[in-house]
Design a protein around this motif. Structure first.
Motif, PDB file in Angstrom:
ATOM      1  N   MET A   1      10.645 -11.275   9.267  1.00  0.00           N
ATOM      2  CA  MET A   1       9.774 -10.252   9.811  1.00  0.00           C
ATOM      3  C   MET A   1       9.060  -9.551   8.649  1.00  0.00           C
ATOM      4  N   ILE A   2       7.797  -9.273   8.837  1.00  0.00           N
ATOM      5  CA  ILE A   2       6.986  -8.602   7.819  1.00  0.00           C
ATOM      6  C   ILE A   2       6.671  -7.191   8.303  1.00  0.00           C
ATOM      7  N   HIS A   3       6.822  -6.223   7.392  1.00  0.00           N
ATOM      8  CA  HIS A   3       6.476  -4.844   7.737  1.00  0.00           C
ATOM      9  C   HIS A   3       6.041  -4.087   6.488  1.00  0.00           C
ATOM     10  N   VAL A   4       5.457  -2.912   6.705  1.00  0.00           N
ATOM     11  CA  VAL A   4       5.049  -2.044   5.602  1.00  0.00           C
ATOM     12  C   VAL A   4       6.211  -1.116   5.286  1.00  0.00           C
ATOM     13  N   ASP A   5       6.647  -1.128   4.033  1.00  0.00           N
ATOM     14  CA  ASP A   5       7.698  -0.212   3.588  1.00  0.00           C
ATOM     15  C   ASP A   5       7.038   1.129   3.269  1.00  0.00           C
ATOM     16  N   MET A   6       7.303   2.111   4.103  1.00  0.00           N
ATOM     17  CA  MET A   6       6.634   3.402   3.983  1.00  0.00           C
ATOM     18  C   MET A   6       7.017   4.138   2.704  1.00  0.00           C
ATOM     19  N   LYS A  66      -2.595  -3.148  -2.912  1.00  0.00           N
ATOM     20  CA  LYS A  66      -1.958  -2.452  -4.040  1.00  0.00           C
ATOM     21  C   LYS A  66      -1.522  -1.041  -3.633  1.00  0.00           C
ATOM     22  N   ILE A  67      -1.939  -0.629  -2.446  1.00  0.00           N
ATOM     23  CA  ILE A  67      -1.527   0.672  -1.907  1.00  0.00           C
ATOM     24  C   ILE A  67      -0.359   0.457  -0.950  1.00  0.00           C
ATOM     25  N   LEU A  68      -0.561  -0.402   0.043  1.00  0.00           N
ATOM     26  CA  LEU A  68       0.500  -0.713   0.998  1.00  0.00           C
ATOM     27  C   LEU A  68       1.532  -1.630   0.363  1.00  0.00           C
ATOM     28  N   GLU A  69       2.785  -1.366   0.632  1.00  0.00           N
ATOM     29  CA  GLU A  69       3.872  -2.227   0.155  1.00  0.00           C
ATOM     30  C   GLU A  69       4.365  -3.028   1.351  1.00  0.00           C
ATOM     31  N   ILE A  70       3.970  -4.278   1.410  1.00  0.00           N
ATOM     32  CA  ILE A  70       4.339  -5.150   2.520  1.00  0.00           C
ATOM     33  C   ILE A  70       5.539  -5.978   2.095  1.00  0.00           C
ATOM     34  N   VAL A  71       6.583  -5.929   2.917  1.00  0.00           N
ATOM     35  CA  VAL A  71       7.828  -6.629   2.587  1.00  0.00           C
ATOM     36  C   VAL A  71       8.227  -7.551   3.741  1.00  0.00           C
ATOM     37  N   GLU A  72       8.954  -8.566   3.381  1.00  0.00           N
ATOM     38  CA  GLU A  72       9.473  -9.486   4.372  1.00  0.00           C
ATOM     39  C   GLU A  72      10.978  -9.344   4.433  1.00  0.00           C
ATOM     40  N   THR A  73      11.510  -9.225   5.647  1.00  0.00           N
ATOM     41  CA  THR A  73      12.956  -9.086   5.801  1.00  0.00           C
ATOM     42  C   THR A  73      13.509 -10.215   6.645  1.00  0.00           C
TER      43      THR A  73
END
Length: 73
Positions: A1-6, A66-73
């Protein structure tokens, strides 16, 4: 799952602000939001909306990824 790490996104924004010697008040004025909104971005409690991400990207000359940190879990 991919999401933005706030929280990591908040750190990215803070780092970009530090590099440009911008205060919370400076960013709030530039983005036309309250200082509370900027503090919430920095703490990871909220994300900037797309319009503000676009403004940051253009004004600070950085791609949105470079602003949003998108991570995959």
């Amino acid at each position: 799952m991919i999401h933005v790490d706030m929280r990591l996104t908040g750190r990215n924004i803070e780092d970009l602000m530090d590099r440009r010697h911008l205060t919370v008040k400076d960013v709030a004025e530039e983005m036309m939001v309250s200082t509370r909104a900027v503090r919430m971005w920095l703490s990871g409690d909220r994300l900037p909306n797309y319009d503000n991400l676009a403004r940051m990207s253009i004004s600070w000359k950085v791609p949105i990824n470079k602003i949003l940190e998108i991570v995959e879990t």
